[in-house]
Design a protein around this motif. Structure first.
Motif, PDB file in Angstrom:
ATOM      1  N   GLU A  99       0.854  -1.194   0.000  1.00 16.58           N
ATOM      2  CA  GLU A  99       0.000   0.000   0.000  1.00 16.58           C
ATOM      3  C   GLU A  99       0.885   1.238   0.000  1.00 16.58           C
ATOM      4  O   GLU A  99       1.453   1.605   1.016  1.00 16.58           O
ATOM      5  CB  GLU A  99      -0.946  -0.026   1.196  1.00 16.58           C
ATOM      6  CG  GLU A  99      -1.898  -1.210   1.120  1.00 16.58           C
ATOM      7  CD  GLU A  99      -3.031  -1.152   2.131  1.00 16.58           C
ATOM      8  OE1 GLU A  99      -3.164  -0.141   2.849  1.00 16.58           O
ATOM      9  OE2 GLU A  99      -3.779  -2.141   2.187  1.00 16.58           O
ATOM     10  N   GLN A 100       0.987   1.847  -1.173  1.00 15.38           N
ATOM     11  CA  GLN A 100       1.792   3.038  -1.359  1.00 15.38           C
ATOM     12  C   GLN A 100       0.896   4.142  -1.915  1.00 15.38           C
ATOM     13  O   GLN A 100      -0.223   3.881  -2.343  1.00 15.38           O
ATOM     14  CB  GLN A 100       2.954   2.743  -2.315  1.00 15.38           C
ATOM     15  CG  GLN A 100       3.836   1.620  -1.816  1.00 15.38           C
ATOM     16  CD  GLN A 100       4.823   1.133  -2.856  1.00 15.38           C
ATOM     17  OE1 GLN A 100       4.744   1.481  -4.027  1.00 15.38           O
ATOM     18  NE2 GLN A 100       5.772   0.316  -2.424  1.00 15.38           N
ATOM     19  N   ASP A 101       1.401   5.366  -1.930  1.00 10.45           N
ATOM     20  CA  ASP A 101       0.613   6.486  -2.448  1.00 10.45           C
ATOM     21  C   ASP A 101       0.242   6.306  -3.913  1.00 10.45           C
ATOM     22  O   ASP A 101      -0.835   6.701  -4.334  1.00 10.45           O
ATOM     23  CB  ASP A 101       1.374   7.807  -2.289  1.00 10.45           C
ATOM     24  CG  ASP A 101       1.501   8.227  -0.839  1.00 10.45           C
ATOM     25  OD1 ASP A 101       0.720   7.742   0.005  1.00 10.45           O
ATOM     26  OD2 ASP A 101       2.394   9.044  -0.544  1.00 10.45           O
ATOM     27  N   SER A 102       1.125   5.685  -4.695  1.00  6.57           N
ATOM     28  CA  SER A 102       0.884   5.571  -6.129  1.00  6.57           C
ATOM     29  C   SER A 102       0.446   4.177  -6.581  1.00  6.57           C
ATOM     30  O   SER A 102       0.072   3.994  -7.739  1.00  6.57           O
ATOM     31  CB  SER A 102       2.141   5.979  -6.905  1.00  6.57           C
ATOM     32  OG  SER A 102       3.218   5.133  -6.547  1.00  6.57           O
ATOM     33  N   VAL A 113      -1.455   0.307  -5.043  1.00  6.25           N
ATOM     34  CA  VAL A 113      -1.963  -0.593  -4.011  1.00  6.25           C
ATOM     35  C   VAL A 113      -2.160  -1.957  -4.659  1.00  6.25           C
ATOM     36  O   VAL A 113      -2.798  -2.056  -5.709  1.00  6.25           O
ATOM     37  CB  VAL A 113      -3.293  -0.088  -3.407  1.00  6.25           C
ATOM     38  CG1 VAL A 113      -3.851  -1.097  -2.417  1.00  6.25           C
ATOM     39  CG2 VAL A 113      -3.108   1.264  -2.749  1.00  6.25           C
ATOM     40  N   PRO A 173      -4.293   4.660  -6.853  1.00  3.70           N
ATOM     41  CA  PRO A 173      -5.152   5.584  -6.098  1.00  3.70           C
ATOM     42  C   PRO A 173      -5.379   6.927  -6.806  1.00  3.70           C
ATOM     43  O   PRO A 173      -6.495   7.442  -6.811  1.00  3.70           O
ATOM     44  CB  PRO A 173      -4.393   5.780  -4.783  1.00  3.70           C
ATOM     45  CG  PRO A 173      -3.587   4.539  -4.627  1.00  3.70           C
ATOM     46  CD  PRO A 173      -3.194   4.144  -6.024  1.00  3.70           C
ATOM     47  N   GLN A 174      -4.337   7.477  -7.440  1.00  4.18           N
ATOM     48  CA  GLN A 174      -4.461   8.780  -8.096  1.00  4.18           C
ATOM     49  C   GLN A 174      -5.293   8.705  -9.373  1.00  4.18           C
ATOM     50  O   GLN A 174      -5.744   9.731  -9.866  1.00  4.18           O
ATOM     51  CB  GLN A 174      -3.075   9.367  -8.396  1.00  4.18           C
ATOM     52  CG  GLN A 174      -2.310   8.676  -9.515  1.00  4.18           C
ATOM     53  CD  GLN A 174      -1.620   7.366  -9.157  1.00  4.18           C
ATOM     54  OE1 GLN A 174      -1.771   6.845  -8.055  1.00  4.18           O
ATOM     55  NE2 GLN A 174      -0.873   6.815 -10.095  1.00  4.18           N
TER      56      GLN A 174
END
Length: 172
Positions: free
Chosen positions: A137-140, A142, A159-160
């Motif tokens: 689970e990373q900002d860029s 999942v 996610p973005q």
């Protein structure tokens, strides 16, 4: 010299295409365009409105909210594994889900995000050790993946890139 964890991650990544020849190369690359499904695969598509999903869940309807639609394209391989691509209106794959008796080729599914996934798996394994389900689970990126022989499942999304009204829990 590679650590035991690095060797295990590398061998898993290199071995997946050899272990699962029946699922061959997957037909979607996360963050890119969907690829052509392999011969013999059954493909079904459905357009979904994210605002309709949200309103159905809440029991509220609003004419003021602008629907954000996306397409879910499910491909069933000969071996029974199903890969679902979540396509934005521009045709870009923003999410993937898989389930079935064989693990799909994550290198093909994740495309340019595969090295980031491998690094995330290596970090998880180094922190907690062992085998089993993995959640990167990373900002860029999942990716949730797990299962056992004969029953694999997972989801991956950017996610973005999720359309308005769509969350990671919609990728199933």
């Amino acid at each position: 010299m590679l650590s035991r964890v690095s060797r295990a991650v590398l061998m898993t990544a290199l071995g997946l295409p050899c272990i699962v020849p029946a699922v061959q190369s997957a037909h979607a690359a996360l963050g890119g365009s969907p690829l052509t499904p392999p011969a013999g695969a059954a493909v079904h598509s459905q357009t979904v409105s994210s605002s309709a999903v949200a309103h159905a869940a809440s029991g509220v309807a609003s004419a003021a909210s602008a629907p954000s639609s996306y397409t879910v394209r499910a491909t069933t391989y000969d071996g029974g594994t199903v890969v679902r691509e979540y396509l934005a209106q521009d045709g870009t794959v923003f999410g993937l889900a898989w389930s079935g008796p064989q693990m799909p080729d994550l290198n093909a599914l994740l495309g340019t995000y595969f090295p980031q996934y491998l690094a995330g798996v290596q970090a998880v394994r180094a922190a907690r050790g062992g085998h089993g389900p993995v959640a990167v689970e990373q900002d860029s990126l999942v990716v949730h993946s797990g299962g056992h022989m004969g029953a694999f499942a997972g989801q991956a999304w950017l996610p973005q890139a999720l359309p308005a009204g769509v969350s990671g829990s919609d990728i199933q």
